[in-house]
Design an enzyme around this catalytic site. Structure first.
Site, PDB file in Angstrom:
ATOM      1  N   GLY A  88     -13.814   1.190  -5.782  1.00  0.00           N
ATOM      2  CA  GLY A  88     -13.705   1.683  -4.412  1.00  0.00           C
ATOM      3  C   GLY A  88     -13.472   0.567  -3.408  1.00  0.00           C
ATOM      4  CG  HIS A  89     -11.959   1.749   0.359  1.00  0.00           C
ATOM      5  ND1 HIS A  89     -13.161   2.124   0.899  1.00  0.00           N
ATOM      6  CD2 HIS A  89     -11.156   2.840   0.459  1.00  0.00           C
ATOM      7  CE1 HIS A  89     -13.087   3.370   1.326  1.00  0.00           C
ATOM      8  NE2 HIS A  89     -11.888   3.832   1.056  1.00  0.00           N
ATOM      9  CG  ASN A  94      -7.331   3.802   3.154  1.00  0.00           C
ATOM     10  OD1 ASN A  94      -8.129   3.762   4.070  1.00  0.00           O
ATOM     11  ND2 ASN A  94      -7.707   4.002   1.908  1.00  0.00           N
ATOM     12  CB  ILE A  95      -1.721   0.580   1.108  1.00  0.00           C
ATOM     13  CG1 ILE A  95      -0.346  -0.075   1.215  1.00  0.00           C
ATOM     14  CG2 ILE A  95      -1.810   1.529  -0.071  1.00  0.00           C
ATOM     15  CD1 ILE A  95      -0.030  -1.016   0.079  1.00  0.00           C
ATOM     16  CG  ASP A  96      -3.070   6.377   1.514  1.00  0.00           C
ATOM     17  OD1 ASP A  96      -3.660   6.041   2.561  1.00  0.00           O
ATOM     18  OD2 ASP A  96      -3.621   7.008   0.600  1.00  0.00           O
ATOM     19  CE  LYS A 118      -5.553  10.029   1.509  1.00  0.00           C
ATOM     20  NZ  LYS A 118      -5.671   8.750   0.781  1.00  0.00           N
ATOM     21  CD  GLN A 174     -10.789  -2.617  -5.954  1.00  0.00           C
ATOM     22  OE1 GLN A 174      -9.963  -1.727  -5.908  1.00  0.00           O
ATOM     23  NE2 GLN A 174     -12.020  -2.443  -5.556  1.00  0.00           N
TER      24      GLN A 174
END
Length: 534
Positions: free
Chosen positions: A227-228, A256-258, A421, A196
């Site tokens: 930010g995404h 989200n990867i998490d 997280k 990104q």
């Protein structure tokens, strides 16, 4: 697609692509529409030459701030080697447009009194044959293994398909990601990566970049990933959007990867590919909000989509609303102070956004070509290690919902929202509460309730993964646990079982060693308890 943790750190930008990875500086083509920022931050500091409330003066002040910023961006660009000048120019131009929108903002993007009740057909419910989750964190790193690598592999084997996995990185996460995905070369899944954008942090007082040049490694703290919400433009700039459309793919699944609960769910994909009404372009998975969430608020199916995971931090707490005859995401940053309690109300807003999204690829292409992408700006205040106050301008991927046609919410079970997280989340997914099956985490049938325990681990001794792991000889049995609070210098032996409500408090200067084989049920442990070798 997957978002990863993009807040902080740097990685060399000139590393060579590997495993089909698409790696480059990518432009963020944000539109010129005005969106929400915090009014206390939106004032242009350092340019108030004389007291005046006139519109003309304000416009001159904003123009002055933008001109000064662009002058500084040109200076930064002049420090870039010739080979990188075109790509860096695109990035800096994208930041200039984002900054201009930030300056133009004069009020909230949502008028509270104009929020409409959700239509009955705004949120759909479908049957869920099995809950699915993604693989747990790697024990050797804070960075998780690609979340749906095993899930995508199982999907491809089962349906003889080729669903690719795409990882969106920042300059922060790219190098670590490349190292990890090398381990998955043998799996039946194509893994792509792209970076990104990389934007300069700006001084909160002068509104000018703090970076002295474009050598990111030399001054990591001067740069940030925005930010995404940056996904759309960066995905297009990488060339992957065009590539997948040409391959005949229709949807991308973004998460989200998490979020270890995010996998390609065929029930949802079937709904998208065989709609009863208008084909939805943008689908947001929402789940029921609970009181615990309020406390913590601050047949060709498999080949028709791809999975994009973004290595970013998720903006939690958003909810789905109807506004100006369209579904859209409402974040707490957009809520007036006098309505925050309303926003947190379970009765008024009973769903929250999981950030699991399904978006039509050709719709993304259309929105970008028409320059109609519109996302609220999030003003993120930071303090650098040297004490300098800076701001970074970000956007959230779900905020683009209002830009697309046929928006839809789908009410999903809580099993599709399992974010990791903190180490307290990591403790749960590493315990016997879950087992891995075909790339999915499945809750143990021995647990009597489908809800997960509430776990709070003290920041001073458990916040870092390495230290967290050193405090457990092995992960305790949590099958019958309801609530666990641990504070202070506490360690756990082997074969410990925790049941009901367990609170362990070691005061400053004390230490508590929970002995191997201990069975704690509805207990409070405090004071000093050492176990020493002899």
């Amino acid at each position: 697609m997957v978002f990863g943790d993009v807040n902080g750190g740097d990685v060399p930008q000139n590393s060579a692509p590997s495993n089909g990875a698409v790696k480059s500086w990518s432009a963020v083509n944000v539109d010129e529409r005005r969106t929400h920022v915090n009014p206390s931050i939106a004032k242009v500091r350092g340019h108030q030459r004389a007291p005046s409330g006139s519109r003309e003066f304000k416009e001159l002040t904003k123009r002055d701030a933008l001109n000064q910023l662009n002058h500084e961006l040109d200076r930064l660009h002049s420090s870039v080697p010739e080979s990188r000048k075109p790509s860096v120019r695109r990035e800096l131009d994208g930041f200039s447009r984002l900054f201009n929108r930030f300056l133009q903002e004069e009020g909230p993007s949502v008028q509270w009194e104009n929020i409409e009740k959700l239509p009955e057909n705004a949120v759909s419910c479908i049957s869920w044959p099995i809950p699915t989750c993604t693989p747990p964190y790697s024990r050797s790193s804070r960075r998780p293994a690609p979340p749906t690598s095993y899930d995508s592999c199982h999907l491809n084997r089962t349906y003889k398909a080729n669903v690719p996995l795409v990882l969106m990185n920042s300059f922060n996460t790219d190098e670590d990601t490349q190292k990890i995905i090398r381990k998955y070369k043998g799996l039946q899944v194509e893994i792509y990566t792209f970076n990104q954008s990389c934007f300069p942090r700006i001084n909160r007082d002068s509104l000018l970049p703090v970076a002295k040049n474009c050598d990111i490694e030399a001054d990591i703290e001067a740069w940030y990933p925005p930010g995404h919400g940056d996904f759309y433009e960066s995905f297009q700039s990488s060339g992957l959007l065009k590539k997948f459309i040409e391959q005949g793919r229709e949807y991308c699944f973004i998460s989200n990867i998490d979020n270890l609960g995010a996998t390609v769910d065929l029930s949802i994909l079937n709904l998208l590919l065989h709609p009863t009404d208008k084909t939805p372009e943008f689908v947001m998975e929402v789940t029921d909000k609970t009181k615990a969430d309020v406390k913590h608020l601050p047949d060709n199916m498999a080949t028709s989509c791809l999975v994009v995971l973004t290595l970013l931090v998720m903006f939690q707490g958003g909810t789905l609303i109807q506004y100006e005859n369209k579904l859209r995401l409402l974040e707490i940053a957009q809520v007036p102070k006098e309505h925050v309690d309303d926003f947190k109300s379970i009765k008024t807003f009973k769903f929250f956004n999981t950030n699991n999204l399904w978006v039509k690829l050709d719709a993304i292409e259309r929105v970008l070509e028409e320059n109609t992408l519109n996302m609220e700006i999030i003003v993120n205040n930071k303090s650098l290690p040297n004490g300098l106050n800076v701001i970074q301008l970000e956007t959230a991927v779900g905020a683009a919902m209002k830009t697309f046609e046929g928006g839809l919410g789908i009410n999903v079970p809580r099993s599709r929202f399992l974010p990791v997280k903190k180490t307290s989340d990591l403790l749960l997914v590493m315990s016997n509460l879950y087992s891995l099956k075909n790339g999915s985490l499945v809750m143990s049938p021995q647990r009597m309730f489908p809800t997960t325990p509430l776990v709070k681990l003290g920041d001073n001794h458990f916040s870092k993964v390495k230290e967290f792991l050193s405090r457990f000889e092995n992960i305790p049995d949590l099958i019958e646990l309801d609530h666990l609070t641990v504070s202070g210098d506490v360690t756990f032996g082997r074969g410990v079982a925790l049941k009901g409500t367990v609170i362990i408090i070691a005061n400053h200067g004390d230490r508590i060693d929970i002995p191997s084989g201990a069975n704690l049920e509805n207990k409070i442990v405090s004071g000093n308890m050492r176990i020493l070798d002899h």
